[in-house]
Design an enzyme around this catalytic site. Structure first.
Site, short mmCIF file in Angstrom:
data_model
loop_
_atom_site.label_atom_id
_atom_site.label_comp_id
_atom_site.label_asym_id
_atom_site.label_seq_id
_atom_site.Cartn_x
_atom_site.Cartn_y
_atom_site.Cartn_z
N HIS A 145 0.83 -1.20 0.00
CA HIS A 145 0.00 0.00 0.00
C HIS A 145 0.87 1.25 0.00
O HIS A 145 1.90 1.32 0.66
CB HIS A 145 -0.92 0.01 1.22
CG HIS A 145 -2.12 0.89 1.04
ND1 HIS A 145 -2.07 2.25 1.17
CD2 HIS A 145 -3.41 0.59 0.71
CE1 HIS A 145 -3.27 2.76 0.94
NE2 HIS A 145 -4.10 1.77 0.65
N HIS A 146 0.42 2.25 -0.77
CA HIS A 146 1.19 3.49 -0.89
C HIS A 146 1.30 4.23 0.43
O HIS A 146 2.19 5.08 0.61
CB HIS A 146 0.54 4.39 -1.95
CG HIS A 146 1.54 5.15 -2.77
ND1 HIS A 146 2.75 5.57 -2.27
CD2 HIS A 146 1.49 5.58 -4.06
CE1 HIS A 146 3.41 6.22 -3.21
NE2 HIS A 146 2.68 6.23 -4.31
N ALA A 147 0.43 3.94 1.38
CA ALA A 147 0.54 4.57 2.70
C ALA A 147 1.80 4.10 3.43
O ALA A 147 2.30 4.79 4.31
CB ALA A 147 -0.69 4.25 3.54
#
Length: 493
Positions: A145-147
């Protein structure tokens, strides 16, 4: 327990069934280099288990504050299960490139479970009929996930699972890792209150850091070192509407030596300039083929890492961005490269004047609840169709290693990247260099780009046009006049 930054949290708020916000890669390995000449799935599981302590994102999950009153927190997952995150599939015969691209797109389109650590590895066997790839190879299709990571910290995650030589997979050593309990409601609310109290002080400090940058930018604009001519909204294209739940993936591989030979034909040009010129030429051809090429140049957003040396192992995103004109209005490939080189220099000067790190600091002050609500309404109401886009696509460059890497003893022979698309931005180009190769891969929405092989072919033809272009007129123009006069001539064009 560690709180997400505003920039990291924005990727959580943007995550919807149609726009899962993970990035990833397609790594292809030759198992013949492993001890014994093959790699079993249980070897891969044991190999990853032995590397879990090398990257924090492997066992940390998100815990969201009730009603999104504040940004979420990272917590060590007490229920971590390795076999949930590492899966195993195989392609049917003949195991060719098109089959792999379809499978990669299908895997990338699926949402991730945001209650678990935000990564998945899918081992794909049966790659028996891909040109340039040894028969019997397997792919590792990753999703993170880009988070949790940006492109540069993703390189660090990759380093955690790779070796510099083929080694036999040992039994995992005892781990010192300790799980955490989920934070109590009262604790999160108390932290939320404290953050709200200290926020004005942080904001004032960020504004103070911005003022010198604005002064520098104003001075450089007045002196003619920076131009605002290209700072306009991007034209509307087929890539800038609402996206659906399905994805496409493909890519093209080039010799890094060939790319460098092209950039050497224009003084001061870079490998990145050449890659952007290839993308610009491909987009021009592809959109002309669909009778959808706008007259103004398309704009690409290029992420810039602002990660310091001491922050390479930090979770999350430390990136800013610059906007670059792709020269899609220019037919001549040599002239397009010259144009892009000039535009990139100007964009870098603007970003450096203000300070890329300062620009990212403003994301900290985004109200969590409003950000989440705004992201959901933007998607639900189809607002992307009602305004001009800030940029048409993304072109993100991830520099890879020059030396061979090995995973569970298998040699990495090719690497390509994957990225998210979302409403208003339906195409991301990922540039990844490894060894003597550099690859441009792309992710798009299936409804937006139903013919990904056509865009891949356009990327190849755009490269060939640049390789065979006549740069003599560009060189003569540079040599004939002093720098100031040459700059005035370029403006006159």
């Amino acid at each position: 327990m560690e709180q997400l930054s505003g920039q990291d949290a924005s990727f959580v708020y943007l995550d919807t069934p149609n726009t899962p916000m993970h990035i990833g890669s397609v790594a292809i390995y030759d198992p013949s280099t492993a001890p014994g000449g093959f790699v079993r799935f249980k070897d891969i599981l044991r190999h990853i288990e032995g590397r879990l302590d090398k990257a924090r994102s492997f066992r940390q999950k998100l815990v969201r504050v009730p009603f999104d009153l504040d940004h979420p927190y990272w917590v060590e997952d007490a229920n971590f299960d390795l076999e949930y995150h590492v899966r195993h599939i195989a392609l049917p015969q003949p195991g060719d490139w098109r089959q792999l691209c379809i499978q990669v797109a299908r895997l990338h389109a699926r949402e991730m479970d945001l209650t678990k650590p935000l990564w998945e590895f899918n081992v794909v066997e049966g790659l028996d009929n891909i040109p340039g790839i040894p028969k019997g190879s397997f792919a590792l299709v990753s999703k993170v996930h880009h988070a949790a990571i940006d492109g540069m910290s993703g390189v660090e995650l990759s380093a955690a699972v790779h070796d510099l030589e083929p080694k036999e997979v040992p039994e995992p050593a005892p781990s010192s890792w300790k799980p955490e309990s989920d934070p109590k409601l009262a604790e999160m609310l108390m932290r939320t209150w404290f953050n709200s109290v200290t926020q004005p002080v942080k904001f004032a400090k960020t504004v103070a850091n911005t003022v010198p940058g604005i002064a520098r930018l104003t001075k450089e604009i007045a002196g003619g070192d920076v131009s605002l001519k290209s700072t306009r909204m991007a034209p509307q294209t087929i890539f800038n509407g609402k996206v659906g739940p399905h994805r496409v993936f493909d890519g093209v591989v080039y010799s890094l030596a060939d790319i460098r030979a092209i950039k050497d034909r224009i003084e001061g040009a870079t490998v990145n300039d050449v890659i952007l010129a290839i993308i610009g030429g491909a987009l021009r051809e592809y959109l002309m083929g669909h009778d959808a090429l706008p007259k103004p140049s398309l704009t690409a957003m290029a992420p810039i890492s602002v990660r310091a040396d001491g922050e390479k192992e930090s979770l999350g995103n430390l990136v800013s961005a610059m906007m670059v004109q792709l020269g899609t209005h220019i037919a001549d490939p040599a002239e397009r490269l010259r144009y892009i080189h000039k535009e990139v220099k100007n964009s870098k000067a603007m970003t450096n004047a203000v300070g890329a790190r300062t620009l990212t600091d403003y994301s900290q002050f985004m109200p969590a609840a409003l950000a989440g609500l705004g992201a959901r309404l933007y998607t639900r109401l189809g607002i992307s169709n009602l305004h001009s886009p800030a940029f048409n696509c993304v072109a993100t460059n991830v520099p890879g290693p020059r030396v061979p890497l090995y995973f569970a003893g298998a040699k990495l022979v090719r690497m390509m990247g994957l990225g998210p698309v979302f409403d208003g931005m339906g195409l991301i180009n990922t540039i990844y260099s490894y060894g003597p190769e550099i690859a441009i891969s792309f992710t798009s929405d299936r409804a937006i780009m139903p013919d990904p092989s056509a865009y891949a072919a356009a990327l190849q033809r755009s490269f060939e046009a640049l390789r065979d272009a006549d740069f003599s007129e560009v060189k003569v123009a540079k040599a004939a006049k002093p720098a100031k006069k040459a700059k005035a001539k370029a403006k006159a064009k």
